[in-house]
Design an enzyme around this catalytic site. Structure first.
Site, mmCIF file in Angstrom:
data_model
loop_
_atom_site.group_PDB
_atom_site.id
_atom_site.type_symbol
_atom_site.label_atom_id
_atom_site.label_comp_id
_atom_site.label_asym_id
_atom_site.label_seq_id
_atom_site.Cartn_x
_atom_site.Cartn_y
_atom_site.Cartn_z
ATOM 1 N N HIS A 251 0.842 -1.201 0.000
ATOM 2 C CA HIS A 251 0.000 0.000 0.000
ATOM 3 C C HIS A 251 0.871 1.243 0.000
ATOM 4 C CE1 HIS A 251 -3.199 2.828 1.033
ATOM 5 N NE2 HIS A 251 -3.995 1.917 0.500
ATOM 6 N N GLU A 305 -7.791 -5.188 -0.707
ATOM 7 C CA GLU A 305 -8.330 -5.951 -1.833
ATOM 8 C C GLU A 305 -8.251 -7.466 -1.625
ATOM 9 O OE1 GLU A 305 -10.100 -4.260 -3.371
ATOM 10 O OE2 GLU A 305 -9.225 -2.877 -4.813
#
Ligand code: ACO
Length: 368
Positions: A251, A305
Site C-alpha cells: 500500500h 483488496e
C-alpha cells in the site's frame, strides 16, 4: 520532486484520516471498526456526506431519497443494452455514469447528485450483469436496504441476511479512503468547476487499474490458482521471481496491515466457505512472510483488496463485478470529496520538472 505525489499534502479535509503506521482509518472522527460493527451503509453515507450520524428521522429521509433514485431511466437501460455483451463491466459503469450526466447543464455539484449516483450504481451493475446473460433486468425493491437490494437485483432472489450483512460491512469499509488515486482524480476534475458526473466518471477510470481498484479479481484468481495451501509458497515465489507484483499486498500509505483487511478477514471468516477461507488465510500469511524478506524496507502487508475478493466471492458476486461493486461503495467518498472540494475550491494544477531538449529549430519537412 515527489514522484507519484508521495507524501504531498494537497489540501485539508475533515472527511477521512489514515494513519499508515498505526493501521488506523477514521471517517469523520469515528474508527472504521466501530462504524462497520454498528452501522448500515446508508448511515455511513449520511456520516460521510453530512459530517454527522443521522437520527432515525434523518436516516429515513436519506433512505427514501436513495430509494426514489434507484431505478435508471429508460434511455440509460437502452444505452446499456446497446453496449457489446463482452464489455468490461467497469467500462459499462463508467459509460453509464457519463451518460447519466448528459443533458445536465454545467452546474456546481450538489448532494442530490451524490445521492443519485450512489443510488444508481448498483442498478447499473445489476442491469448489465443480467442483460449480458440474456436475462431481463430486475426493478429495485424499496423495502430492501442498499446491500440487500443490490444482491436482489442481480439474482431476483431476496438474499439471506448473512450475505446482505457481509456486503453491507464491505460497502462501509470501502466507502472512503482519503486522497487515494480515484478520489484525487474526482477532486482534480471538480476543481476546474466541472460537474459531478464528469468528476465521478474520471474517478471510475482511475479505479479501474490493478494498482488501485482493479486488484480483487486477480486476487481471487491467485487464490484459486494456488488451490491448495501446500502450493502457496512456490506459487508466490514464482510470481516474484518473474518480476510480477502480488495482488492484494502492499500500500502507498499503510506500513502495516490495512485495517480494512482485518475487518474483511473477520467478515470472510463467517461468510466464506470454510476451506476456501482457510486457503486464503494461508496465502495471506505466506505472502506477508515472503514479502518481509523481499522488500524489508517497504513493509508490505495484505491490503483491503485481498479479503474484498474473498467477501465478494462469498456473497455470490462474479469476479468482474468486484471493481464495479467497489465503485458502488466508494461513490460516497468520491462525491463527499467533490462536495468538500467545491465548498472551498482552489484549482488543482501541480507543476512538473521539464527534462526534454531545448533550443531546437523546426526543419523543413523534407529535411527531417
Ligand atoms: N508485490 C510485489 N512487490 C511489491 C508489491 C507487491 N504487492 N507492492 C510493492 N512492491 C514493490 C514494488 O515493486 C516496488 O519495487 P521497485 O521499487 O523495485 O519497483 C517497491 O515494492 C515499492 O513499493 P511501494 O512504493 O510501497 O509501492 P507504491 O506505493 O508505489 O504502490 C501499490 C502501492 C500499488 C498498492 C503496490 O503495493 C502494489 O502494486 N500492490 C499490488 C496491487 C494491489 O494490491 N492493488 C490494490 C491496492 S489497494 C487499493 O488501492 C484499494
Amino acid at each position: 520532486m515527489a514522484k507519484g505525489l508521495e507524501g504531498v499534502i494537497v489540501d485539508t479535509s475533515s472527511i477521512c484520516l489514515i494513519d499508515g503506521n498505526a493501521g488506523r482509518l477514521i471517517y469523520r472522527g469515528y474508527d472504521i471498526h466501530d462504524l462497520v460493527s454498528n452501522l448500515s451503509f446508508e448511515e455511513a453515507a449520511h456520516l460521510l456526506w453530512k459530517g454527522e450520524l443521522p437520527n432515525q428521522t434523518k436516516l429515513n429521509d436519506l433512505k427514501k431519497q436513495l430509494d426514489q433514485q434507484r431505478a435508471i431511466p429508460p434511455y440509460l437501460k437502452t444505452a446499456i443494452r446497446n453496449l457489446p455483451v463482452s464489455s468490461d463491466t467497469l467500462d459499462v459503469l463508467r459509460t453509464a455514469i457519463s451518460a447519466l450526466g448528459t443533458g445536465v447543464s454545467l452546474k456546481r455539484p450538489d448532494l442530490s447528485e451524490a445521492i443519485n449516483i450512489t443510488a444508481k450504481i448498483p442498478t447499473i451493475n445489476a442491469v448489465f450483469n443480467r442483460i449480458r446473460r440474456g436475462q431481463e433486468p430486475i426493478e429495485p425493491r424499496s423495502d430492501l436496504g442498499h446491500a440487500a437490494n443490490y444482491l436482489y437485483m442481480l439474482t431476483g432472489k431476496e438474499p439471506d441476511q448473512a450475505k446482505a450483512d457481509a456486503l453491507n460491512k464491505y460497502l462501509i469499509a470501502l466507502a472512503d479512503h482519503s486522497m487515494n488515486s480515484s478520489t484525487f482524480a474526482a477532486r482534480v476534475v471538480a476543481s476546474t468547476w466541472s460537474d459531478m458526473y464528469s468528476a465521478i466518471t474520471a474517478a471510475i477510470g482511475a479505479l479501474k487499474g490493478p494498482l488501485h481498484g482493479g486488484a480483487p479479481a486477480p486476487v481471487l484468481k491467485m487464490i484459486q490458482d494456488i488451490g491448495k495451501p501446500e502450493r502457496a509458497e512456490e506459487w508466490i515465489r514464482g510470481e516474484l521471481k518473474a518480476g510480477r507484483r502480488l495482488m492484494g499486498f502492499g500500500h502507498r500509505v499503510y506500513r502495516t496491515t490495512d485495517p480494512r483487511a482485518e475487518i474483511l478477514r473477520d467478515v470472510a471468516s463467517k461468510s466464506a466457505d470454510k476451506e476456501f477461507f482457510a486457503l486464503a488465510r494461508h496465502v495471506e500469511l505466506t505472502g506477508n512472510r515472503i514479502l518481509k524478506d523481499y522488500r524489508p524496507e517497504r513493509r508490505l502487508y495484505t491490503n483491503v483488496e485481498f479479503y474484498s475478493a474473498v467477501v465478494m466471492h462469498s456473497v455470490g458476486l462474479p469476479p468482474d463485478l468486484f471493481t464495479p461493486t467497489f465503485a458502488a461503495s466508494r461513490s460516497v467518498g468520491w462525491t463527499a470529496n467533490v462536495l468538500e472540494q467545491v465548498a472551498n475550491n482552489r484549482l488543482i494544477r501541480p507543476d512538473v520538472e521539464y527534462t526534454g531538449p531545448m533550443n531546437l529549430k523546426v526543419a523543413p519537412i523534407d529535411q527531417r
